[in-house]
Write an enzyme that holds these catalytic residues in place. Sequence first.
Site, mmCIF file in Angstrom:
data_model
loop_
_atom_site.group_PDB
_atom_site.id
_atom_site.type_symbol
_atom_site.label_atom_id
_atom_site.label_comp_id
_atom_site.label_asym_id
_atom_site.label_seq_id
_atom_site.Cartn_x
_atom_site.Cartn_y
_atom_site.Cartn_z
ATOM 1 N N LYS A 188 -32.336 18.398 -25.436
ATOM 2 C CA LYS A 188 -31.404 18.325 -24.318
ATOM 3 C C LYS A 188 -31.166 19.738 -23.804
ATOM 4 O O LYS A 188 -30.327 20.473 -24.301
ATOM 5 C CB LYS A 188 -30.080 17.677 -24.707
ATOM 6 C CG LYS A 188 -29.219 17.340 -23.479
ATOM 7 C CD LYS A 188 -27.748 17.371 -23.761
ATOM 8 C CE LYS A 188 -27.147 18.753 -23.778
ATOM 9 N NZ LYS A 188 -27.140 19.438 -22.445
ATOM 10 N N GLY A 240 -25.064 27.830 -28.589
ATOM 11 C CA GLY A 240 -24.085 27.808 -27.514
ATOM 12 C C GLY A 240 -22.774 28.420 -27.963
ATOM 13 O O GLY A 240 -22.724 29.245 -28.881
ATOM 14 N N SER A 241 -21.713 28.004 -27.325
ATOM 15 C CA SER A 241 -20.407 28.596 -27.579
ATOM 16 C C SER A 241 -19.859 28.169 -28.937
ATOM 17 O O SER A 241 -20.206 27.101 -29.467
ATOM 18 C CB SER A 241 -19.418 28.189 -26.489
ATOM 19 O OG SER A 241 -19.063 26.821 -26.615
ATOM 20 N N THR A 242 -18.982 28.993 -29.474
ATOM 21 C CA THR A 242 -18.353 28.668 -30.748
ATOM 22 C C THR A 242 -17.493 27.420 -30.632
ATOM 23 O O THR A 242 -17.469 26.584 -31.547
ATOM 24 C CB THR A 242 -17.522 29.868 -31.244
ATOM 25 O OG1 THR A 242 -18.412 30.960 -31.518
ATOM 26 C CG2 THR A 242 -16.751 29.531 -32.504
ATOM 27 N N ALA A 244 -17.918 24.795 -28.675
ATOM 28 C CA ALA A 244 -18.801 23.626 -28.693
ATOM 29 C C ALA A 244 -19.411 23.436 -30.070
ATOM 30 O O ALA A 244 -19.568 22.300 -30.545
ATOM 31 C CB ALA A 244 -19.891 23.774 -27.642
ATOM 32 N N GLY A 245 -19.747 24.528 -30.741
ATOM 33 C CA GLY A 245 -20.316 24.439 -32.085
ATOM 34 C C GLY A 245 -19.353 23.825 -33.085
ATOM 35 O O GLY A 245 -19.749 23.027 -33.948
ATOM 36 N N GLU A 262 -26.121 28.276 -33.885
ATOM 37 C CA GLU A 262 -26.215 29.695 -33.507
ATOM 38 C C GLU A 262 -25.250 29.878 -32.358
ATOM 39 O O GLU A 262 -25.487 29.408 -31.248
ATOM 40 C CB GLU A 262 -27.661 30.044 -33.114
ATOM 41 C CG GLU A 262 -27.942 31.538 -33.145
ATOM 42 C CD GLU A 262 -27.815 32.178 -31.789
ATOM 43 O OE1 GLU A 262 -26.727 32.759 -31.528
ATOM 44 O OE2 GLU A 262 -28.760 32.120 -31.005
ATOM 45 N N CYS A 296 -25.726 36.276 -26.552
ATOM 46 C CA CYS A 296 -24.791 36.179 -27.663
ATOM 47 C C CYS A 296 -24.768 37.434 -28.526
ATOM 48 O O CYS A 296 -23.746 37.772 -29.104
ATOM 49 C CB CYS A 296 -25.111 34.953 -28.507
ATOM 50 S SG CYS A 296 -26.828 34.882 -29.076
ATOM 51 N N GLU A 395 -15.319 36.713 -26.890
ATOM 52 C CA GLU A 395 -16.622 36.846 -26.243
ATOM 53 C C GLU A 395 -16.458 36.626 -24.740
ATOM 54 O O GLU A 395 -16.039 35.558 -24.301
ATOM 55 C CB GLU A 395 -17.619 35.839 -26.811
ATOM 56 C CG GLU A 395 -19.004 36.005 -26.228
ATOM 57 C CD GLU A 395 -20.024 35.053 -26.835
ATOM 58 O OE1 GLU A 395 -21.161 35.486 -27.099
ATOM 59 O OE2 GLU A 395 -19.676 33.877 -27.042
#
Length: 489
Positions: A188, A240-242, A244-245, A262, A296, A395
């Site tokens: 995706k 992606g972003s923290t 979302a992670g 990551e 990142c 970030e």
Amino acid sequence: MTMNVMYRPAAAPKAPERFFIGGRWVEPISRQTLKVVSPTTEELLITYPEAGPADIDRAVAAARAAFDNGPWPRMAPAERARYLRKVADLLTARLDEIAHAWTLQVGAPISLTKKLVGQNPTLFNYYADLIEAYPFVDERKRDDGGRVRVVKEPVGVCAAITPWNAPLVLLSYKIAAGLAAGCTMVAKPSPETPLEAYILAECIEQAGLPEGVFNIVPAGREGGDYLVRHKGIDKVAFTGSTAAGKHIAAVCAERLARVSLELGGKSAAVLLDDADFTKALPSLMVYTMPITGQVCFSLTRILVPERREKEFLDLYLGAVSGIKVGDPFDPATQMGPLTMARQRARVEGYIATGRAEGAHVACGGGRPRGLDKGFYVEPTVFTGVTPHMKIVQEEIFGPVVSVLTYRDEDDAADKANNSAFGLSGAVYSSDPERGYRMARRMRTGSVTVNGMIVDPKHPFGGFKQSGMGREGGPEGLDNYVETKTIHFA
């Protein structure tokens, strides 16, 4: 900063019309669409289909059938390697096209994307070579003299969810390693940057991989969440972003699905008191604001000795103020626009916050003159910052760097580690072993002594809120295998 005239790409991109599922290009079931907007002109580039739940179900079912009943997981590693090398060759033939798509969608300078696109075939060739020697079966002995085989088997059906800033490189890390392990994949890509994923699908189709081994379903956030929650997915690999992670990790925890993440970073570059600032400057210029800071591992915190702060700022600010900002298709451009309007708004919000916190804008801080179209922000450097300021802790994902001072090495290590993140970093010293000792003190997943290196043949990933698991190197393959122990009685 200097600006340049617009260099328009030769032709508009062809909008994708179908999804690659089960080894075929299929018509979408969903009637929803996604849009890609040029970060340089703010004009609509393409409108293309968005995968809905029924499309995702179809892709997962194809990958499930390919894993449970197909030949791919059961092939000898050397045979899978042969397919991976075909994919690498086909990608190599299309590197200019891939670089063009990257620049078009993201705004990364064409001079940079042309240098970096070679990582894609490199990853496929690397994992092809690796699996021919990887210990998928390890013969061992028990204390009682009995035989044991420790077997590494593919984890299963994997969802690869990737961001927009380096679309194909970040996808290739996952797809090359996952396919090498014998997994089947559902990709995706980010809705803002679909073009390179379609190029990869075309290369995989042309290489003749068995049907269902690789599937592509572009979708937005809701589609990504549906894919992560899908019971047919054994593992999720996400960059992606923290924020979302964390969500993905929580969803996967509900059914103990495997996950590798990551995530974000706020990496520090520590210049020790014996560092040669002139020698350090070239890598700092590349890696403090790469792809307009939308990377990142950007070195967004620079730590310098108190007594040498002015010496450093004279060099660094002079270089930053000379960055050529403009159209990313101009080969002379060093910095293009941010990728989206919302990204520019985010960065400008952080710049305003930095000012409100009392930090000093030593360079930049606004929009470049002469660039009325495009999501441009000036490269910006803050001084007079303290470690607890929002601009130092969070970030920003834009061309914004904070310069901090430190008293001694203990203070430098404390400030470097004063972050929720731990993805990357750099240390500069005239003594590489002294640099190494400081690198060992930094709680971060990757550190370069006297420069900045990210090598796909070696592991990359983060400590703390920068993620879990590693991509690249043998460790990247380990992400996609389960360990089975078979005893002989």
